[in-house]
Scaffold this motif. Structure first.
Motif, mmCIF file in Angstrom:
data_model
loop_
_atom_site.group_PDB
_atom_site.id
_atom_site.type_symbol
_atom_site.label_atom_id
_atom_site.label_comp_id
_atom_site.label_asym_id
_atom_site.label_seq_id
_atom_site.Cartn_x
_atom_site.Cartn_y
_atom_site.Cartn_z
ATOM 1 N N TRP A 204 0.750 -1.091 -0.119
ATOM 2 C CA TRP A 204 -0.005 0.009 0.200
ATOM 3 C C TRP A 204 0.729 1.451 0.044
ATOM 4 C CZ3 TRP A 204 -2.479 -3.668 -1.163
ATOM 5 C CH2 TRP A 204 -2.759 -4.781 -0.453
ATOM 6 N N HIS A 205 2.008 1.160 0.614
ATOM 7 C CA HIS A 205 2.820 2.520 0.392
ATOM 8 C C HIS A 205 3.362 2.467 -0.758
ATOM 9 C CE1 HIS A 205 3.644 3.770 4.572
ATOM 10 N NE2 HIS A 205 3.240 2.642 5.157
ATOM 11 N N MET A 206 3.777 1.351 -1.636
ATOM 12 C CA MET A 206 4.226 1.426 -2.923
ATOM 13 C C MET A 206 3.043 2.203 -3.932
ATOM 14 S SD MET A 206 6.542 -1.420 -4.103
ATOM 15 C CE MET A 206 7.145 -0.583 -5.503
ATOM 16 N N VAL A 207 1.885 1.720 -3.662
ATOM 17 C CA VAL A 207 0.773 2.276 -4.545
ATOM 18 C C VAL A 207 0.281 3.555 -4.081
ATOM 19 C CG1 VAL A 207 -1.714 1.944 -5.223
ATOM 20 C CG2 VAL A 207 -0.220 -0.401 -4.813
ATOM 21 N N PHE A 208 0.420 3.747 -2.969
ATOM 22 C CA PHE A 208 -0.350 5.282 -2.383
ATOM 23 C C PHE A 208 0.864 6.102 -1.879
ATOM 24 C CE2 PHE A 208 -3.617 2.200 -1.714
ATOM 25 C CZ PHE A 208 -4.836 2.749 -2.649
ATOM 26 N N GLY A 209 2.158 5.833 -1.786
ATOM 27 C CA GLY A 209 3.076 6.865 -1.380
ATOM 28 C C GLY A 209 4.095 6.918 -2.278
ATOM 29 N N MET A 210 4.594 5.950 -2.954
ATOM 30 C CA MET A 210 6.042 6.022 -3.343
ATOM 31 C C MET A 210 5.984 6.389 -4.862
ATOM 32 S SD MET A 210 7.846 2.500 -1.994
ATOM 33 C CE MET A 210 7.975 2.128 -0.233
ATOM 34 N N SER A 211 7.046 6.965 -5.522
ATOM 35 C CA SER A 211 6.938 7.328 -6.948
ATOM 36 C C SER A 211 8.130 7.184 -7.201
ATOM 37 C CB SER A 211 6.394 8.833 -7.024
ATOM 38 O OG SER A 211 7.287 9.784 -6.417
ATOM 39 N N GLN A 212 8.418 7.221 -8.901
ATOM 40 C CA GLN A 212 9.458 7.217 -9.363
ATOM 41 C C GLN A 212 10.726 8.429 -9.126
ATOM 42 O OE1 GLN A 212 9.568 7.050 -13.705
ATOM 43 N NE2 GLN A 212 11.352 8.328 -13.635
ATOM 44 N N GLY A 213 10.084 9.519 -8.943
ATOM 45 C CA GLY A 213 10.670 10.667 -8.386
ATOM 46 C C GLY A 213 11.604 10.763 -7.057
ATOM 47 N N MET A 214 11.136 9.523 -6.225
ATOM 48 C CA MET A 214 11.906 9.211 -5.061
ATOM 49 C C MET A 214 13.241 8.518 -4.838
ATOM 50 S SD MET A 214 8.465 8.767 -2.643
ATOM 51 C CE MET A 214 7.216 9.886 -2.450
ATOM 52 N N VAL A 215 13.476 8.026 -6.391
ATOM 53 C CA VAL A 215 14.694 6.836 -6.360
ATOM 54 C C VAL A 215 15.884 7.965 -6.478
ATOM 55 C CG1 VAL A 215 15.996 5.647 -7.819
ATOM 56 C CG2 VAL A 215 13.371 5.489 -7.950
ATOM 57 N N ASN A 216 16.589 7.726 -5.280
ATOM 58 C CA ASN A 216 17.800 8.477 -5.118
ATOM 59 C C ASN A 216 19.165 7.839 -5.504
ATOM 60 O OD1 ASN A 216 20.360 8.558 -3.216
ATOM 61 N ND2 ASN A 216 19.278 10.446 -2.572
ATOM 62 N N SER A 217 19.172 6.364 -5.460
ATOM 63 C CA SER A 217 20.470 5.737 -5.958
ATOM 64 C C SER A 217 20.071 4.329 -6.329
ATOM 65 C CB SER A 217 21.590 5.768 -4.781
ATOM 66 O OG SER A 217 21.871 6.936 -4.477
ATOM 67 N N THR A 218 20.780 4.081 -7.484
ATOM 68 C CA THR A 218 20.632 2.463 -7.983
ATOM 69 C C THR A 218 22.166 1.888 -7.919
ATOM 70 O OG1 THR A 218 21.072 3.084 -10.377
ATOM 71 C CG2 THR A 218 18.820 3.139 -9.580
ATOM 72 N N ILE A 219 21.990 0.439 -7.414
ATOM 73 C CA ILE A 219 23.249 -0.182 -7.563
ATOM 74 C C ILE A 219 22.914 -1.534 -8.299
ATOM 75 C CG2 ILE A 219 24.705 -1.559 -5.858
ATOM 76 C CD1 ILE A 219 23.820 0.426 -3.675
ATOM 77 N N CYS A 220 24.015 -1.954 -9.280
ATOM 78 C CA CYS A 220 23.784 -2.959 -10.006
ATOM 79 C C CYS A 220 25.214 -3.671 -10.019
ATOM 80 C CB CYS A 220 23.585 -2.447 -11.305
ATOM 81 S SG CYS A 220 23.370 -4.015 -12.408
ATOM 82 N N ALA A 221 24.895 -5.186 -9.466
ATOM 83 C CA ALA A 221 26.193 -5.873 -9.113
ATOM 84 C C ALA A 221 26.988 -5.264 -8.234
ATOM 85 C CB ALA A 221 26.745 -6.309 -10.519
#
Length: 254
Positions: A204-221
């Motif tokens: 419910w947090h993902m559906v009603f609270g989170m958004s792409q604009g909140m992504v701060n950092s991404t880590i791959c491998a």
């Protein structure tokens, strides 16, 4: 990668199967990606040209394997669903794409819960925002079934568990889990909700609270690709500038 049954000849299907068999080490590790019964035209074309429904045609051609990804599956009937189940294929549901093309809503819940098929969540190129796609998936099934109780936590089951299972089938290491020997892939979000965040209410947090604009950092491998919203491995401005230049030619050709 094949497009869809209605754009592919029997000869192309035959050559694709033979081509995969000729690839050393591909047996049991590689399969096909194809749109299946996204719209009614796919089924109508298959019946007209081959006197069989789309899934039957693909089965007879040898396309359906445990390493095959079938996109959409909006118009498959019960018999076709049994074939998909028995073949062990992956199905990927693309709600935003289906809405954009006006083709309908796939019975993703039935494919998962009734038929026992691993149904992942995708976009078919409409967006790269999987948080947005999660929201679309969550809402469209409630509207389609006129029932606010459907497609609850299942949408995260598709996004996380099923997508991880699908991706792990094609990589040497497991994907989507934090465990020794798996890929160290992480996404960090700036999300500070005013209510408690637990494993139980995460959907419910993902559906009603989170958004792409909140992504701060991404880590791959284990490596930062974006840190504090700054891309670490590419020149974003140069790529965007080049893309705008090339886009003119693309539009002219279309």
């Amino acid at each position: 990668g094949l497009h869809a049954s209605f754009t592919i000849s029997d000869e192309t299907l035959r050559m694709s199967v033979e081509g995969l068999k000729s690839v050393q080490g591909a047996a049991g590790k590689a399969g096909f990606h194809i749109h299946v019964a996204e719209g009614p035209q796919d089924e109508e074309d298959s019946m007209t040209r081959c006197a069989k429904r789309t899934v039957h045609r693909l089965k007879d051609a040898g396309i359906l394997t445990p390493n095959t990804i079938c996109g959409h599956c909006v118009f498959v009937d019960d018999d076709e669903r049994h074939i998909l189940k028995d073949a062990g294929v992956f199905v990927v549901h693309n709600p935003s794409s289906n809405m954009n093309n006006g083709v309908g809503v796939a019975d993703a819940l039935g494919l998962m819960k009734k038929d026992g098929i691993c149904v992942g969540l995708g976009t078919d190129g409409v967006t790269f925002d999987m948080i947005q796609e999660t929201k679309m998936n969550y809402f469209v099934h409630k509207l389609h079934r006129h029932d606010p109780r459907v497609m609850g936590s299942e949408t995260l089951e598709m996004l996380f568990a099923h997508n991880a299972r699908l991706a792990s089938a094609y990589f040497a290491q497991s994907v989507g889990v934090l465990a020794p020997g798996s890929f160290a892939d992480l996404v960090l979000l700036d999300y500070d909700p005013p209510t408690e965040l637990t494993a139980g209410n995460l959907p419910w947090h993902m559906v009603f609270g989170m958004s792409q604009g909140m992504v701060n950092s991404t880590i791959c491998a284990g490596k930062f690709l974006m840190q504090e919203r700054q891309l670490q491995t590419v020149d974003e401005a140069a790529i965007m500038r080049r893309a705008r230049e090339r886009a003119v030619g693309v539009w002219e050709r279309f």
